[in-house]
Design an enzyme around this catalytic site. Structure first.
Site, short mmCIF file in Angstrom:
data_model
loop_
_atom_site.label_atom_id
_atom_site.label_comp_id
_atom_site.label_asym_id
_atom_site.label_seq_id
_atom_site.Cartn_x
_atom_site.Cartn_y
_atom_site.Cartn_z
N GLY A 12 -2.17 -3.26 9.93
CA GLY A 12 -1.71 -4.53 10.50
C GLY A 12 -2.16 -5.77 9.78
CB THR A 13 -3.42 -6.58 6.37
OG1 THR A 13 -2.37 -6.02 5.57
CG2 THR A 13 -4.61 -5.65 6.43
CG ASN A 14 1.92 -7.47 5.51
OD1 ASN A 14 2.16 -8.44 4.81
ND2 ASN A 14 1.62 -6.29 5.01
CB ILE A 93 14.16 4.96 7.72
CG1 ILE A 93 13.27 5.25 6.48
CG2 ILE A 93 15.50 4.34 7.28
CD1 ILE A 93 12.82 4.05 5.69
CG LEU A 94 14.25 0.06 11.87
CD1 LEU A 94 14.45 -1.45 12.02
CD2 LEU A 94 13.69 0.65 13.16
CG ASN A 108 10.60 -3.98 5.11
OD1 ASN A 108 9.62 -3.71 5.78
ND2 ASN A 108 10.86 -3.39 3.95
CG HIS A 110 9.40 -2.75 -0.88
ND1 HIS A 110 9.19 -1.50 -0.35
CD2 HIS A 110 9.45 -2.59 -2.23
CE1 HIS A 110 9.12 -0.61 -1.34
NE2 HIS A 110 9.27 -1.26 -2.49
C1 GRF Z 1 0.85 -1.76 2.86
O1 GRF Z 1 1.10 -0.79 1.87
C2 GRF Z 1 1.70 -2.94 2.60
O2 GRF Z 1 1.82 -3.16 1.20
C3 GRF Z 1 3.01 -2.55 3.17
O3 GRF Z 1 2.68 -1.77 4.33
C4 GRF Z 1 1.37 -1.22 4.17
C5 GRF Z 1 0.46 -1.51 5.32
O4 GRF Z 1 0.50 -2.85 5.62
N1 GRF Z 1 3.81 -3.71 3.51
P1 GRF Z 1 -0.30 -3.45 6.92
O5 GRF Z 1 -1.71 -3.67 6.49
O6 GRF Z 1 -0.19 -2.41 8.03
O7 GRF Z 1 0.42 -4.72 7.23
#
Ligand code: GRF
Length: 208
Positions: A12-14, A93-94, A108, A110
């Site tokens: 979940g960093t994004n 995949i949706l 999304n 990527h």
């Molecule tokens: C990571 O590989 C990121 O590059 C891709 O999804 C994976 C996990 O991201 N977008 P997150 O830390 O769960 O957001």
């Protein structure tokens, strides 16, 4: 106010970058209504809880068919009156039932410069393994609309990130996240929520 659901599968960093941007005012006109995880126990759900956003698990394995899963997902989105779905590290995949219902309303992130290193099987660390195997000097991240083609929707934003000698998939992934993903995704959401994206075929024009 654009009502947003963020779909997650991992750390979940994004998602965190989105929540931080909402808190800091770098995303305006948005309400984060729901976080939908593809499985139990992912740290992204902890992050949502800490931010005060309801989290829910809608896992394909809990349904007898893809259609039943699609129905449950669409029902969740409709009940919450979601305007924009954001895939943030979401690994499933949706199906077309979902991408058609939310045409040009799913985005999304990527971790590569599409059309490089994308498509089926290109997710998470695999993307960076492929980039290192190929020997590219530059990679990056792409935010794009989601359609029925995996990683095939119109591109909204991209940012290049250098590949350094001695990079591992992990070190490259972290640099791409830090220098590109966590910047591009919040920016794309803010543009969407403020009506600054105009789609013409495969091209997305940004109205500054
Ligand atoms: C990571 O590989 C990121 O590059 C891709 O999804 C994976 C996990 O991201 N977008 P997150 O830390 O769960 O957001």
């Amino acid at each position: 106010m654009t009502r947003i659901a963020v779909m997650v599968s991992g750390g979940g960093t994004n998602l965190q970058a989105i929540m931080d941007a909402i808190r800091d005012g770098r995303i305006t006109g948005a309400q984060l209504v729901s976080v939908v995880a593809s499985k139990e126990g992912v740290y992204a759900l902890e992050r949502a809880k800490n931010f005060g956003v309801p989290g829910v698990v809608i896992a394909r394995r809990d349904f007898d068919s893809q259609e039943a899963f699609d129905q449950a997902l669409l029902q969740h989105m409709q009940e919450n009156q979601i305007d924009l779905i954001v895939l943030a590290g979401y690994l499933s995949i949706l199906s077309e039932a979902v991408t058609h219902q939310y045409a040009n309303r799913i985005i999304n992130i990527h971790p590569a410069l599409i059309p490089s290193f994308c498509g089926p099987g290109h997710y998470g660390l695999h993307v960076h393994e492929k980039a290192l195997e190929y020997g590219v000097k530059v990679t990056g991240a792409t935010v794009h609309f989601v359609n029925e083609v995996v990683d095939g929707g119109a591109i909204i934003l991209q940012k290049a990130v250098e590949v350094r000698d001695g990079d591992t998939p992990e070190s490259l992934q972290l640099r791409v996240m830090q220098q590109a993903e966590w910047e591009l995704l919040p920016r794309a959401i803010d543009l969407f929520c403020n009506g600054k994206l105009r789609i013409e075929g495969r091209r997305v024009h940004i109205i500054e």
